[in-house]
Motif scaffolding. Structure first.
Motif, mmCIF file in Angstrom:
data_model
loop_
_atom_site.group_PDB
_atom_site.id
_atom_site.type_symbol
_atom_site.label_atom_id
_atom_site.label_comp_id
_atom_site.label_asym_id
_atom_site.label_seq_id
_atom_site.Cartn_x
_atom_site.Cartn_y
_atom_site.Cartn_z
ATOM 1 N N SER A 25 6.067 29.967 133.568
ATOM 2 C CA SER A 25 7.044 29.732 134.627
ATOM 3 C C SER A 25 7.808 31.003 134.966
ATOM 4 O O SER A 25 7.920 31.380 136.144
ATOM 5 C CB SER A 25 8.050 28.657 134.202
ATOM 6 N N THR A 26 8.334 31.672 133.958
ATOM 7 C CA THR A 26 9.176 32.843 134.187
ATOM 8 C C THR A 26 8.413 34.162 134.105
ATOM 9 O O THR A 26 8.994 35.221 134.331
ATOM 10 C CB THR A 26 10.329 32.878 133.166
ATOM 11 N N GLN A 27 7.135 34.101 133.750
ATOM 12 C CA GLN A 27 6.290 35.298 133.690
ATOM 13 C C GLN A 27 6.875 36.377 132.772
ATOM 14 O O GLN A 27 6.868 37.569 133.089
ATOM 15 C CB GLN A 27 6.081 35.865 135.096
ATOM 16 N N PRO A 81 17.192 26.488 125.010
ATOM 17 C CA PRO A 81 16.487 27.632 125.589
ATOM 18 C C PRO A 81 17.450 28.767 125.914
ATOM 19 O O PRO A 81 18.674 28.599 125.867
ATOM 20 C CB PRO A 81 15.894 27.058 126.876
ATOM 21 N N ASP A 82 16.903 29.904 126.247
ATOM 22 C CA ASP A 82 17.702 31.000 126.774
ATOM 23 C C ASP A 82 18.212 30.612 128.162
ATOM 24 O O ASP A 82 17.747 29.635 128.768
ATOM 25 C CB ASP A 82 16.858 32.278 126.830
ATOM 26 N N THR A 83 19.154 31.386 128.693
ATOM 27 C CA THR A 83 19.774 31.064 129.970
ATOM 28 C C THR A 83 19.127 31.762 131.165
ATOM 29 O O THR A 83 19.514 31.511 132.303
ATOM 30 C CB THR A 83 21.260 31.432 129.937
ATOM 31 N N SER A 84 18.175 32.645 130.893
ATOM 32 C CA SER A 84 17.493 33.347 131.983
ATOM 33 C C SER A 84 16.246 34.015 131.432
ATOM 34 O O SER A 84 16.086 34.135 130.212
ATOM 35 C CB SER A 84 18.404 34.421 132.605
ATOM 36 N N PRO A 85 15.362 34.476 132.309
ATOM 37 C CA PRO A 85 14.268 35.331 131.837
ATOM 38 C C PRO A 85 14.825 36.640 131.311
ATOM 39 O O PRO A 85 15.958 37.026 131.628
ATOM 40 C CB PRO A 85 13.419 35.542 133.107
ATOM 41 N N ARG A 86 14.036 37.325 130.480
ATOM 42 C CA ARG A 86 14.463 38.604 129.899
ATOM 43 C C ARG A 86 13.285 39.566 129.901
ATOM 44 O O ARG A 86 12.129 39.162 129.973
ATOM 45 C CB ARG A 86 14.913 38.425 128.446
ATOM 46 N N GLY A 87 13.585 40.849 129.772
ATOM 47 C CA GLY A 87 12.551 41.862 129.636
ATOM 48 C C GLY A 87 12.738 43.012 130.604
ATOM 49 O O GLY A 87 13.499 42.922 131.578
ATOM 50 N N ASN A 88 12.041 44.103 130.337
ATOM 51 C CA ASN A 88 12.189 45.311 131.151
ATOM 52 C C ASN A 88 11.776 45.105 132.603
ATOM 53 O O ASN A 88 12.281 45.792 133.501
ATOM 54 C CB ASN A 88 11.369 46.459 130.539
ATOM 55 N N VAL A 90 12.182 42.328 134.313
ATOM 56 C CA VAL A 90 12.994 41.280 134.943
ATOM 57 C C VAL A 90 14.207 41.910 135.626
ATOM 58 O O VAL A 90 14.992 42.613 134.973
ATOM 59 C CB VAL A 90 13.456 40.245 133.893
ATOM 60 N N PRO A 91 14.387 41.698 136.932
ATOM 61 C CA PRO A 91 15.512 42.324 137.632
ATOM 62 C C PRO A 91 16.855 41.761 137.177
ATOM 63 O O PRO A 91 16.968 40.614 136.759
ATOM 64 C CB PRO A 91 15.244 41.985 139.105
ATOM 65 N N ASP A 92 17.872 42.597 137.280
ATOM 66 C CA ASP A 92 19.232 42.237 136.870
ATOM 67 C C ASP A 92 20.180 42.531 138.027
ATOM 68 O O ASP A 92 19.806 43.192 139.014
ATOM 69 C CB ASP A 92 19.627 43.038 135.625
ATOM 70 N N ASP A 93 21.400 42.072 137.916
ATOM 71 C CA ASP A 93 22.430 42.409 138.885
ATOM 72 C C ASP A 93 22.578 43.931 138.951
ATOM 73 O O ASP A 93 22.614 44.610 137.909
ATOM 74 C CB ASP A 93 23.752 41.768 138.461
ATOM 75 N N GLU A 117 9.917 36.007 141.225
ATOM 76 C CA GLU A 117 8.804 36.185 140.293
ATOM 77 C C GLU A 117 9.148 35.667 138.898
ATOM 78 O O GLU A 117 8.302 35.071 138.227
ATOM 79 C CB GLU A 117 8.402 37.656 140.207
ATOM 80 N N HIS A 118 10.375 35.876 138.455
ATOM 81 C CA HIS A 118 10.754 35.529 137.089
ATOM 82 C C HIS A 118 11.791 34.410 136.982
ATOM 83 O O HIS A 118 11.770 33.650 136.006
ATOM 84 C CB HIS A 118 11.309 36.763 136.378
ATOM 85 N N TYR A 119 12.684 34.314 137.943
ATOM 86 C CA TYR A 119 13.798 33.375 137.823
ATOM 87 C C TYR A 119 13.371 31.970 138.277
ATOM 88 O O TYR A 119 13.751 31.479 139.341
ATOM 89 C CB TYR A 119 15.012 33.877 138.614
#
Length: 285
Positions: A25-27, A81-88, A90-93, A117-119
């Protein structure tokens, strides 16, 4: 589906475990925690899914809420679960703000680039994670959902849109009307774009007014919560629920704030509430 255990700790004769897995789902790689009560060593048990708030991970509730004693007594598993996708990737604010991007997935499926793509946290929580849990752990198909703040928003909206999947819904300090508060407006305008009709599909007040609810709902809100008026707006939810004449209970708790001190004070009530709907009552003859 392959999962990787990070750690395991015995607590109240049950087990707290953390796992990672690659999410379709979150790739990206996702982390979740599960508490298995002692009853799970003998038979499958029902599950409470807990959704945490802004900046949180799978660890906050499990470490701070003090839920294991009552969950072990009642025989309820808890999945966080975690509250969001994570990783290098994954875009952030862009300004690394706490209320958007990493740690702030808002339990929706983003439709706008670069977030879409991830969220995809809605699909992850509603479909992918329960399928994984039910295939890998000794649990039944009976489940309830709860959460805090942003996670309270997630619990309410997911429960309202999937009333056939859950037995009960609860929340602590939920963002009840995100289309009308700064946190929600910022998140929705970025994740979902400018079409505010799409926003309504992730707003508990709008969903409740449109569809009603056949499930029992319990909400606790501290009246000393610093986010009460600007962000949470429980009075909006109370008004809609009163119009719908639902099985709904919102308790304003005097003197309590937005913290896990508040959650730990009433988490046993929420577990007992869910147990009434998750665990069949055996009537002796």
């Amino acid at each position: 589906m392959s999962i990787n255990k990070i750690n395991e700790t015995k607590v109240f004769d049950g087990l707290h475990q953390r796992f990672t897995h690659q999410s379709s789902s979150t790739q990206c790689e996702m982390t979740f925690a599960i508490f298995l009560p002692p009853q799970a060593s003998k038979q499958p048990v029902p599950v409470l899914y807990w959704l945490s708030g802004l900046t949180c991970t799978d660890e906050n509730f499990m470490q701070k809420a003090g839920a294991f004693r009552k969950a072990a007594e009642l025989g309820i598993a808890i999945v966080a679960p975690d509250t969001s996708p994570r990783g290098n990737s994954v875009p952030d604010d862009s300004e690394k703000a706490y209320d958007f991007g990493l740690g702030a997935g808002f339990y929706l499926n983003a439709t706008e680039a670069p977030w879409k793509e991830h969220y995809q946290m809605y699909s992850y929580v509603v479909d992918e994670l329960p399928a994984l849990i039910e295939s890998q752990f000794p649990v039944t198909h009976k489940k309830a959902i709860s959460g805090h703040s942003m996670g309270g928003h997630g619990a309410l909206t997911i429960g309202l849109k999937n009333q056939d999947k859950y037995q009960s819904i609860s929340a602590f300090s939920p963002i009840t009307n995100p289309t009308e508060c700064p946190w929600g407006i910022k998140a929705f305008s970025n994740y979902l774009g400018n079409d505010q009709v799409l926003w309504q599909d992730y707003d508990a007040c709008k969903l409740l007014a449109k569809h009603g609810c056949q499930l029992p709902i319990l909400v606790d809100q501290g009246d000393s919560d610093g986010f009460l008026e600007e962000q949470l707006k429980p009075n909006h939810l109370i008004d809609v629920a009163a119009q719908q004449q639902l099985d709904f209970n919102l308790r304003m708790q005097a003197g309590y704030d937005h913290s896990y001190f508040f959650i730990s004070s009433f988490v046993d009530d929420h577990l007992t509430f869910h147990a009434k709907h998750l665990i069949p009552i055996t009537v002796s003859k």
